[in-house]
Motif scaffolding. Sequence first.
Motif, PDB file in Angstrom:
ATOM      1  N   GLY A   1       0.808  -1.214   0.000  1.00  0.00           N
ATOM      2  CA  GLY A   1       0.000   0.000   0.000  1.00  0.00           C
ATOM      3  C   GLY A   1       0.839   1.261   0.000  1.00  0.00           C
ATOM      4  N   THR A   2       2.120   1.128  -0.262  1.00  0.00           N
ATOM      5  CA  THR A   2       3.034   2.280  -0.301  1.00  0.00           C
ATOM      6  C   THR A   2       3.970   2.139  -1.503  1.00  0.00           C
ATOM      7  N   PRO A   3       4.558   3.239  -1.964  1.00  0.00           N
ATOM      8  CA  PRO A   3       5.532   3.155  -3.062  1.00  0.00           C
ATOM      9  C   PRO A   3       6.810   2.483  -2.568  1.00  0.00           C
ATOM     10  N   ILE A   4       7.169   1.351  -3.163  1.00  0.00           N
ATOM     11  CA  ILE A   4       8.407   0.670  -2.772  1.00  0.00           C
ATOM     12  C   ILE A   4       9.134   0.181  -4.014  1.00  0.00           C
ATOM     13  N   SER A   5      10.402  -0.140  -3.837  1.00  0.00           N
ATOM     14  CA  SER A   5      11.207  -0.713  -4.904  1.00  0.00           C
ATOM     15  C   SER A   5      11.078  -2.231  -4.864  1.00  0.00           C
ATOM     16  N   GLY A   6      10.478  -2.814  -5.887  1.00  0.00           N
ATOM     17  CA  GLY A   6      10.360  -4.264  -5.951  1.00  0.00           C
ATOM     18  C   GLY A   6      11.694  -4.967  -6.016  1.00  0.00           C
ATOM     19  N   PRO A   7      12.620  -4.510  -6.893  1.00  0.00           N
ATOM     20  CA  PRO A   7      13.910  -5.185  -6.993  1.00  0.00           C
ATOM     21  C   PRO A   7      14.676  -5.261  -5.680  1.00  0.00           C
ATOM     22  N   GLN A   8      14.457  -4.287  -4.784  1.00  0.00           N
ATOM     23  CA  GLN A   8      15.177  -4.280  -3.507  1.00  0.00           C
ATOM     24  C   GLN A   8      14.447  -5.052  -2.407  1.00  0.00           C
ATOM     25  N   ASN A   9      13.148  -5.246  -2.544  1.00  0.00           N
ATOM     26  CA  ASN A   9      12.368  -5.836  -1.454  1.00  0.00           C
ATOM     27  C   ASN A   9      11.945  -7.287  -1.673  1.00  0.00           C
ATOM     28  N   TRP A  10      11.813  -7.713  -2.930  1.00  0.00           N
ATOM     29  CA  TRP A  10      11.544  -9.125  -3.184  1.00  0.00           C
ATOM     30  C   TRP A  10      12.854  -9.898  -3.144  1.00  0.00           C
ATOM     31  N   LYS A  11      12.805 -11.119  -2.613  1.00  0.00           N
ATOM     32  CA  LYS A  11      14.000 -11.974  -2.558  1.00  0.00           C
ATOM     33  C   LYS A  11      13.691 -13.327  -3.177  1.00  0.00           C
ATOM     34  N   VAL A  12      14.699 -13.924  -3.769  1.00  0.00           N
ATOM     35  CA  VAL A  12      14.542 -15.268  -4.308  1.00  0.00           C
ATOM     36  C   VAL A  12      14.108 -16.183  -3.163  1.00  0.00           C
ATOM     37  N   LYS A  13      13.081 -16.968  -3.399  1.00  0.00           N
ATOM     38  CA  LYS A  13      12.495 -17.792  -2.350  1.00  0.00           C
ATOM     39  C   LYS A  13      13.539 -18.672  -1.671  1.00  0.00           C
ATOM     40  N   GLY A  14      13.562 -18.586  -0.331  1.00  0.00           N
ATOM     41  CA  GLY A  14      14.469 -19.409   0.456  1.00  0.00           C
ATOM     42  C   GLY A  14      15.888 -18.910   0.535  1.00  0.00           C
ATOM     43  N   THR A  15      16.133 -17.680   0.036  1.00  0.00           N
ATOM     44  CA  THR A  15      17.489 -17.119   0.062  1.00  0.00           C
ATOM     45  C   THR A  15      17.439 -15.670   0.537  1.00  0.00           C
ATOM     46  N   THR A  16      18.608 -15.057   0.608  1.00  0.00           N
ATOM     47  CA  THR A  16      18.695 -13.618   0.922  1.00  0.00           C
ATOM     48  C   THR A  16      19.010 -12.799  -0.331  1.00  0.00           C
ATOM     49  N   ILE A  17      18.963 -13.450  -1.486  1.00  0.00           N
ATOM     50  CA  ILE A  17      19.272 -12.779  -2.749  1.00  0.00           C
ATOM     51  C   ILE A  17      18.089 -11.921  -3.185  1.00  0.00           C
TER      52      ILE A  17
ATOM     53  N   TYR B   1      15.759  -9.512  -5.676  1.00  0.00           N
ATOM     54  CA  TYR B   1      15.371  -9.595  -7.085  1.00  0.00           C
ATOM     55  C   TYR B   1      16.417  -8.901  -7.955  1.00  0.00           C
ATOM     56  N   LYS B   2      16.919  -7.746  -7.492  1.00  0.00           N
ATOM     57  CA  LYS B   2      17.920  -6.997  -8.248  1.00  0.00           C
ATOM     58  C   LYS B   2      19.181  -7.821  -8.449  1.00  0.00           C
ATOM     59  N   GLU B   3      19.630  -8.486  -7.381  1.00  0.00           N
ATOM     60  CA  GLU B   3      20.828  -9.323  -7.492  1.00  0.00           C
ATOM     61  C   GLU B   3      20.578 -10.500  -8.431  1.00  0.00           C
ATOM     62  N   TRP B   4      19.402 -11.102  -8.317  1.00  0.00           N
ATOM     63  CA  TRP B   4      19.031 -12.217  -9.208  1.00  0.00           C
ATOM     64  C   TRP B   4      19.000 -11.750 -10.662  1.00  0.00           C
ATOM     65  N   GLU B   5      18.451 -10.563 -10.870  1.00  0.00           N
ATOM     66  CA  GLU B   5      18.362 -10.002 -12.222  1.00  0.00           C
ATOM     67  C   GLU B   5      19.762  -9.805 -12.796  1.00  0.00           C
ATOM     68  N   ASN B   6      20.679  -9.288 -12.000  1.00  0.00           N
ATOM     69  CA  ASN B   6      22.048  -9.086 -12.463  1.00  0.00           C
ATOM     70  C   ASN B   6      22.724 -10.408 -12.795  1.00  0.00           C
ATOM     71  N   GLN B   7      22.392 -11.455 -12.036  1.00  0.00           N
ATOM     72  CA  GLN B   7      22.927 -12.781 -12.322  1.00  0.00           C
ATOM     73  C   GLN B   7      22.458 -13.280 -13.691  1.00  0.00           C
ATOM     74  N   GLN B   8      21.173 -13.032 -13.982  1.00  0.00           N
ATOM     75  CA  GLN B   8      20.619 -13.474 -15.270  1.00  0.00           C
ATOM     76  C   GLN B   8      21.286 -12.739 -16.423  1.00  0.00           C
ATOM     77  N   LEU B   9      21.554 -11.450 -16.230  1.00  0.00           N
ATOM     78  CA  LEU B   9      22.208 -10.666 -17.265  1.00  0.00           C
ATOM     79  C   LEU B   9      23.655 -11.121 -17.456  1.00  0.00           C
ATOM     80  N   GLY B  10      24.272 -11.547 -16.355  1.00  0.00           N
ATOM     81  CA  GLY B  10      25.654 -12.009 -16.426  1.00  0.00           C
ATOM     82  C   GLY B  10      25.786 -13.336 -17.130  1.00  0.00           C
ATOM     83  N   ASP B  11      24.667 -14.090 -17.197  1.00  0.00           N
ATOM     84  CA  ASP B  11      24.704 -15.407 -17.851  1.00  0.00           C
ATOM     85  C   ASP B  11      24.557 -15.315 -19.360  1.00  0.00           C
TER      86      ASP B  11
END
Length: 286
Positions: free
Chosen positions: A257-273, A275-285
Amino acid sequence: MTTKGKTVKLFFEEGNHHGIIQAEMINWTGYVIAAPRTALADLYKMNDIDKAGIYFLVSDEEKKVYVGETMNGINRLKDHDDKKDFWDKLILVQTKDFNLTKTHCSYLEYRCAQLIEKTFYNLENKKSLNDYTGILPRPDISDMEVFVENLSFILPATGVNILQPIITKQDKTKAVAEFEMNNRFVKAEAYIQDDLFIIKKGSIGKEKSSPSLYETIREKRNALIEKGIFEIREGKLFVIEDYPTTSSSTAGCFLTGTPISGPQNWKVKGTTITYKEWENQQLGDQ
C-alpha cells in the motif's frame, strides 16, 4: 530451432496513433479495425469493412465494453451510435474470406463475453448471450477457439486489453523463478511467467494504502478488491487468485500500500538474494 513468436502488422490509417488502426497477423485470415468514435464517419466511407464478424464498443475511462455480432460489418454500428452513449472506441473484427456464418459470429460473441467477464471491464450487454457450443460441429468449434486465441493476442497491439484476464495460473512445466517478501505487514510469494511478475494466491498484504501511493496503483488496487481478486478481512489484504503485474515494484505497491522498490524488497524464495541481485545474475549469464 522451434519458436513461438508471432508477427503482427499494424497500419495507421491517418498516420498517427490516435486514429484508425488496422491489425493483421501472419497466417490468420482475421483482422481488426480499431478506431475512436470520432472517426466513425470516416469508417463508413471505407471499403471492405461490411463483412460478417464481431465488434466491441469500448470505454477505457469507465471500463465498460459491449460485444456484438454483425453480418454486415460497420453498418451494424449505425443503430448503436444513436442508442449507446458510453463508448469512445470501436473494435471491428472481420475476416479476409467469407467463411464466417451467423452461428460462427454468435459463438465468437459468446466466448468473448465470457472472457470480458474475467477482466477489469464490465460487460454492458443487457441480454444474456446464448452458448452455441452444442450447435457448431466440433471442427468449427476448434477453428473458432483458434480465432479467439489469435484475437486475444492481437488486440493489445492496438492498445486494447478487453480480453486479457485479471488472473492467471502457474504453469509448473515452465522454468520460472520464485520470490518472496516477508516483513511486518507482508507475507507474500510471487513468480515470473510469460514475462509477467505474478503475485501468488494466498499472499498477505497491508489492509490500507498510504496517501503517498500512486493514484493509478490505488485505483487498480481498489478495483481488484471490488472484483474479489484481493479481499480485505481481519485487518489484512488477502490475495485470492494468482494475479499478474507488469513489474515487481507494482506487485510490492499492491501488497504494502506504499511506493516501494520491488527489486530491492523481493527476494529469491528461500534465500537472501534480492530480485535486483538475481536479475544481475541473469544478465551475467548472457
